[in-house]
Design an enzyme around this catalytic site. Structure first.
Site, PDB file in Angstrom:
ATOM      1  N   SER A 258       5.843  -0.830  -3.911  1.00  0.00           N
ATOM      2  CA  SER A 258       6.422  -0.350  -2.655  1.00  0.00           C
ATOM      3  C   SER A 258       7.791  -0.980  -2.503  1.00  0.00           C
ATOM      4  O   SER A 258       8.085  -2.019  -3.124  1.00  0.00           O
ATOM      5  CB  SER A 258       5.532  -0.759  -1.483  1.00  0.00           C
ATOM      6  OG  SER A 258       6.178  -0.580  -0.238  1.00  0.00           O
TER       7      SER A 258
ATOM      8  N   TYR B  10       0.281  -6.830   2.944  1.00  0.00           N
ATOM      9  CA  TYR B  10       0.824  -5.733   2.143  1.00  0.00           C
ATOM     10  C   TYR B  10       1.930  -6.233   1.222  1.00  0.00           C
ATOM     11  O   TYR B  10       1.951  -5.906   0.026  1.00  0.00           O
ATOM     12  CB  TYR B  10       1.348  -4.641   3.067  1.00  0.00           C
ATOM     13  CG  TYR B  10       1.650  -3.347   2.351  1.00  0.00           C
ATOM     14  CD1 TYR B  10       0.626  -2.519   1.906  1.00  0.00           C
ATOM     15  CD2 TYR B  10       2.962  -2.943   2.127  1.00  0.00           C
ATOM     16  CE1 TYR B  10       0.896  -1.333   1.258  1.00  0.00           C
ATOM     17  CE2 TYR B  10       3.238  -1.754   1.487  1.00  0.00           C
ATOM     18  CZ  TYR B  10       2.206  -0.950   1.046  1.00  0.00           C
ATOM     19  OH  TYR B  10       2.484   0.226   0.398  1.00  0.00           O
TER      20      TYR B  10
END
Length: 251
Positions: A150, A163
């Protein structure tokens, strides 16, 4: 930890593999984690459109009817077993795309510890378990691996410790894997920006993108994945950054 020798996916015969590679068109048989929704589903569609066959690992079956093995990727031993079952369903694996991912937003002290650790388990440990289980077969078939990190795997933000930790981990894992398997497996790290998917649905409103957010269509990102999957042996896309032109979290 399961060793390569004990992998649930048997290594293919090298001579048969070379013959199959010379005849194979498109991406071949592609295992896609998280293939029932979001980017994973878009990757499956791209694989089919290119003449390949996807097989999905997910907690729910894909609506598109692709070959499917139900598994919770936070259970890494179950994930390894599921890879073997997926390979059997489609007659061998030519590639793996690890698109599954979850998130739990909030300040570190406010996110339940078990939920925080589940993000790491699914996003990082599940990725490693799936790749580890498939690796002997991928090596014998000169296969491909595309891991999905990401933009928050290269840029940290507040209220995203779980995350960010998991996606930064995927970056390091993938770069090390590429060095370890150089010349035997094509390894690509995908760094996508935000996409219009159901990924944000279960977030508190304060962490959901607004209606005017600049996000990508997952089909556009999947197209980049397909490009990586279809490079000839010996030519690799090592890293791909795919974002909206107005992505706020990159660089």
């Amino acid at each position: 930890m399961t060793s390569a020798a004990a992998s649930p996916v048997p290594a293919a015969d090298p001579e048969a593999t070379r013959a199959a590679d010379s005849q194979r068109q498109g991406p071949g048989h592609v295992l896609v984690t998280g293939g029932s929704s979001g980017l994973g589903a878009a990757v499956c569609e791209a694989v089919v459109a290119a003449g390949g066959t996807p097989v999905v690992l997910d907690v729910k079956a894909p609506d598109a009817g692709h070959a499917f093995v139900e598994v919770d990727l936070s259970d890494t031993r179950a994930a390894e077993t599921a890879v073997g079952r997926a390979s059997e369903q489609v007659g061998g694996l030519d590639a793996v795309v690890t698109a599954a991912g979850i998130d739990r937003c909030g300040r570190l002290v406010d996110v339940d510890a078990a939920e925080w650790e589940r993000v790491i388990a699914v996003n990082l440990l599940g990725t490693a378990a799936v790749v580890r289980a498939a690796l002997p077969e991928l090596e014998s078939r000169r296969g491909k691996v595309v891991t999905v990190s990401s933009t928050l795997g290269v840029k940290a933000v507040s209220d995203a410790t779980a995350y960010c930790a998991s996606k930064f981990g995927v970056v390091g894992f993938t770069r090390a894997l590429a060095a370890e398997t150089a010349g035997r497996v094509g390894v690509t790290l995908l760094i996508p920006g935000g996409m219009w998917t159901h990924f944000f649905d279960d977030r508190p409103d304060q962490y959901k993108p607004g209606a005017d957010a600049k996000l990508n269509d997952p089909a556009q990102t999947a197209d980049a994945v397909l490009y990586a999957l279809t490079r000839p042996a010996g030519s690799e896309v090592r890293e791909l950054v795919v974002t909206s032109s107005e992505e706020g979290s990159y660089p």
